[in-house]
Design a protein around this motif. Structure first.
Motif, PDB file in Angstrom:
ATOM      1  N   LEU A  71       0.841  -1.194   0.000  1.00  0.00           N
ATOM      2  CA  LEU A  71       0.000   0.000   0.000  1.00  0.00           C
ATOM      3  C   LEU A  71       0.873   1.238   0.000  1.00  0.00           C
ATOM      4  CD1 LEU A  71      -2.575  -1.074   2.729  1.00  0.00           C
ATOM      5  CD2 LEU A  71      -2.832  -1.239   0.265  1.00  0.00           C
ATOM      6  N   ASP A  72       0.434   2.247  -0.764  1.00  0.00           N
ATOM      7  CA  ASP A  72       1.156   3.509  -0.756  1.00  0.00           C
ATOM      8  C   ASP A  72       0.777   4.314   0.490  1.00  0.00           C
ATOM      9  OD1 ASP A  72      -1.408   4.180  -1.390  1.00  0.00           O
ATOM     10  OD2 ASP A  72      -0.924   5.280  -3.218  1.00  0.00           O
ATOM     11  N   ALA A  73       1.414   5.446   0.683  1.00  0.00           N
ATOM     12  CA  ALA A  73       1.207   6.251   1.889  1.00  0.00           C
ATOM     13  C   ALA A  73      -0.246   6.735   2.001  1.00  0.00           C
ATOM     14  CB  ALA A  73       2.160   7.440   1.894  1.00  0.00           C
ATOM     15  N   TYR A  74      -0.877   7.054   0.876  1.00  0.00           N
ATOM     16  CA  TYR A  74      -2.258   7.528   0.902  1.00  0.00           C
ATOM     17  C   TYR A  74      -3.192   6.447   1.456  1.00  0.00           C
ATOM     18  CZ  TYR A  74      -6.851   8.858  -0.827  1.00  0.00           C
ATOM     19  OH  TYR A  74      -8.183   9.153  -0.916  1.00  0.00           O
ATOM     20  N   ARG A  75      -3.037   5.223   0.983  1.00  0.00           N
ATOM     21  CA  ARG A  75      -3.908   4.130   1.437  1.00  0.00           C
ATOM     22  C   ARG A  75      -3.616   3.745   2.890  1.00  0.00           C
ATOM     23  NH1 ARG A  75      -3.492   3.767  -3.937  1.00  0.00           N
ATOM     24  NH2 ARG A  75      -5.374   3.219  -5.090  1.00  0.00           N
ATOM     25  N   LYS A  76      -2.356   3.779   3.274  1.00  0.00           N
ATOM     26  CA  LYS A  76      -2.018   3.526   4.675  1.00  0.00           C
ATOM     27  C   LYS A  76      -2.622   4.615   5.565  1.00  0.00           C
ATOM     28  CE  LYS A  76       2.284   1.057   3.942  1.00  0.00           C
ATOM     29  NZ  LYS A  76       3.753   1.105   4.064  1.00  0.00           N
ATOM     30  N   GLY A  77      -2.620   5.842   5.097  1.00  0.00           N
ATOM     31  CA  GLY A  77      -3.229   6.939   5.846  1.00  0.00           C
ATOM     32  C   GLY A  77      -4.734   6.757   6.000  1.00  0.00           C
ATOM     33  N   MET A  78      -5.388   6.338   4.909  1.00  0.00           N
ATOM     34  CA  MET A  78      -6.830   6.070   4.980  1.00  0.00           C
ATOM     35  C   MET A  78      -7.135   5.018   6.041  1.00  0.00           C
ATOM     36  SD  MET A  78      -8.421   6.014   1.094  1.00  0.00           S
ATOM     37  CE  MET A  78      -8.969   4.388   1.330  1.00  0.00           C
ATOM     38  N   LEU A  79      -6.349   3.987   6.058  1.00  0.00           N
ATOM     39  CA  LEU A  79      -6.548   2.917   7.029  1.00  0.00           C
ATOM     40  C   LEU A  79      -6.288   3.415   8.456  1.00  0.00           C
ATOM     41  CD1 LEU A  79      -7.253  -0.055   7.306  1.00  0.00           C
ATOM     42  CD2 LEU A  79      -4.823  -0.570   7.069  1.00  0.00           C
ATOM     43  N   ALA A  80      -5.234   4.189   8.635  1.00  0.00           N
ATOM     44  CA  ALA A  80      -4.894   4.686   9.975  1.00  0.00           C
ATOM     45  C   ALA A  80      -5.956   5.645  10.507  1.00  0.00           C
ATOM     46  CB  ALA A  80      -3.533   5.374   9.950  1.00  0.00           C
ATOM     47  N   VAL A  81      -6.502   6.490   9.624  1.00  0.00           N
ATOM     48  CA  VAL A  81      -7.500   7.477  10.054  1.00  0.00           C
ATOM     49  C   VAL A  81      -8.782   6.797  10.532  1.00  0.00           C
ATOM     50  CG1 VAL A  81      -9.054   9.258   9.126  1.00  0.00           C
ATOM     51  CG2 VAL A  81      -6.612   9.423   8.751  1.00  0.00           C
ATOM     52  N   THR A  82      -9.119   5.663   9.979  1.00  0.00           N
ATOM     53  CA  THR A  82     -10.315   4.950  10.447  1.00  0.00           C
ATOM     54  C   THR A  82     -10.005   3.958  11.560  1.00  0.00           C
ATOM     55  OG1 THR A  82     -10.074   3.306   8.683  1.00  0.00           O
ATOM     56  CG2 THR A  82     -11.543   5.176   8.257  1.00  0.00           C
ATOM     57  N   LEU A  83      -8.828   3.355  11.514  1.00  0.00           N
ATOM     58  CA  LEU A  83      -8.498   2.302  12.468  1.00  0.00           C
ATOM     59  C   LEU A  83      -8.203   2.837  13.868  1.00  0.00           C
ATOM     60  CD1 LEU A  83      -8.071  -0.724  12.798  1.00  0.00           C
ATOM     61  CD2 LEU A  83      -5.703  -0.397  12.137  1.00  0.00           C
ATOM     62  N   PHE A  84      -7.461   3.926  13.980  1.00  0.00           N
ATOM     63  CA  PHE A  84      -7.072   4.426  15.302  1.00  0.00           C
ATOM     64  C   PHE A  84      -8.280   4.787  16.176  1.00  0.00           C
ATOM     65  CE2 PHE A  84      -5.725   7.815  18.211  1.00  0.00           C
ATOM     66  CZ  PHE A  84      -4.824   7.090  18.975  1.00  0.00           C
ATOM     67  N   PRO A  85      -9.259   5.577  15.694  1.00  0.00           N
ATOM     68  CA  PRO A  85     -10.422   5.856  16.552  1.00  0.00           C
ATOM     69  C   PRO A  85     -11.220   4.602  16.896  1.00  0.00           C
ATOM     70  CG  PRO A  85     -10.377   7.357  14.684  1.00  0.00           C
ATOM     71  CD  PRO A  85      -9.321   6.337  14.450  1.00  0.00           C
ATOM     72  N   ALA A  86     -11.296   3.646  15.972  1.00  0.00           N
ATOM     73  CA  ALA A  86     -12.028   2.407  16.260  1.00  0.00           C
ATOM     74  C   ALA A  86     -11.331   1.614  17.364  1.00  0.00           C
ATOM     75  CB  ALA A  86     -12.157   1.567  14.990  1.00  0.00           C
ATOM     76  N   LEU A  87     -10.007   1.590  17.361  1.00  0.00           N
ATOM     77  CA  LEU A  87      -9.278   0.891  18.419  1.00  0.00           C
ATOM     78  C   LEU A  87      -9.445   1.580  19.769  1.00  0.00           C
ATOM     79  CD1 LEU A  87      -5.972  -0.029  16.542  1.00  0.00           C
ATOM     80  CD2 LEU A  87      -7.781  -1.588  17.276  1.00  0.00           C
ATOM     81  N   VAL A  88      -9.414   2.916  19.770  1.00  0.00           N
ATOM     82  CA  VAL A  88      -9.600   3.662  21.021  1.00  0.00           C
ATOM     83  C   VAL A  88     -10.993   3.399  21.592  1.00  0.00           C
ATOM     84  CG1 VAL A  88      -9.806   5.978  22.010  1.00  0.00           C
ATOM     85  CG2 VAL A  88      -7.902   5.437  20.500  1.00  0.00           C
ATOM     86  N   LEU A  89     -12.017   3.477  20.736  1.00  0.00           N
ATOM     87  CA  LEU A  89     -13.370   3.208  21.226  1.00  0.00           C
ATOM     88  C   LEU A  89     -13.563   1.740  21.589  1.00  0.00           C
ATOM     89  CD1 LEU A  89     -15.821   5.495  19.288  1.00  0.00           C
ATOM     90  CD2 LEU A  89     -15.486   5.311  21.723  1.00  0.00           C
TER      91      LEU A  89
END
Length: 152
Positions: A71-89
């Motif tokens: 995955l390029d940086a854009y796709r990794k960023g998309m994943l991180a932006v959705t994954l981090f809040p889901a993990l926190v919640l």
């Protein structure tokens, strides 16, 4: 910025209501403030399945499949932006059942992003991937079979 932590350390009962014993006594008897393990213990596995989402479990094989993809940086960023809040919640939902609905909504977004990344990449699923997807689809349908949350 240090003023608030200093006040909490100096006089926690006056400036930090979470440390108040009355608040903790009230929270002990309110259903939404129970942790997920007490919820399952009090209501049992079957009724709990209508409250507790299995969507985080679905993200595990999808994440393993994405681990093979480039995955390029854009796709990794998309994943991180959705994954981090889901993990926190997810951590908050483990501590207090009241966060389960918000957590499930965020995991739906994570799975949508993961699905788009898998379909967009040149990733090939292993032979067992289709069978696993079928098992997870059945598990999701069984999860919503019963809507009873409290024993009668």
């Amino acid at each position: 910025m240090a003023a608030l932590p200093a006040l909490i350390l100096i006089a926690p009962d006056r400036f930090f209501w979470v440390s108040d014993h009355l608040v903790w006594a009230l929270h002990r008897d309110i259903f939404e403030f129970r942790n997920i393990f007490r919820h399952v213990h009090d209501f049992g596995i079957r009724p709990s399945l209508s409250t507790i989402s299995i969507l985080p479990v679905l993200a595990i094989p999808a994440g393993l499949a994405l681990g093979r993809a480039r995955l390029d940086a854009y796709r990794k960023g998309m994943l991180a932006v959705t994954l981090f809040p889901a993990l926190v919640l997810g951590m908050l939902a483990t501590a207090q059942v009241r966060w389960l609905g918000n957590q499930e909504a965020l995991w739906i977004a994570v799975l949508a992003v993961v699905t788009s990344l898998i379909s967009d990449s040149t990733l090939r699923l292993p032979k067992w991937g289709r069978r696993a997807a079928g098992v997870f689809a059945v598990a999701i349908l069984l999860q919503f079979r019963s809507r009873r949350c409290a024993p009668r």
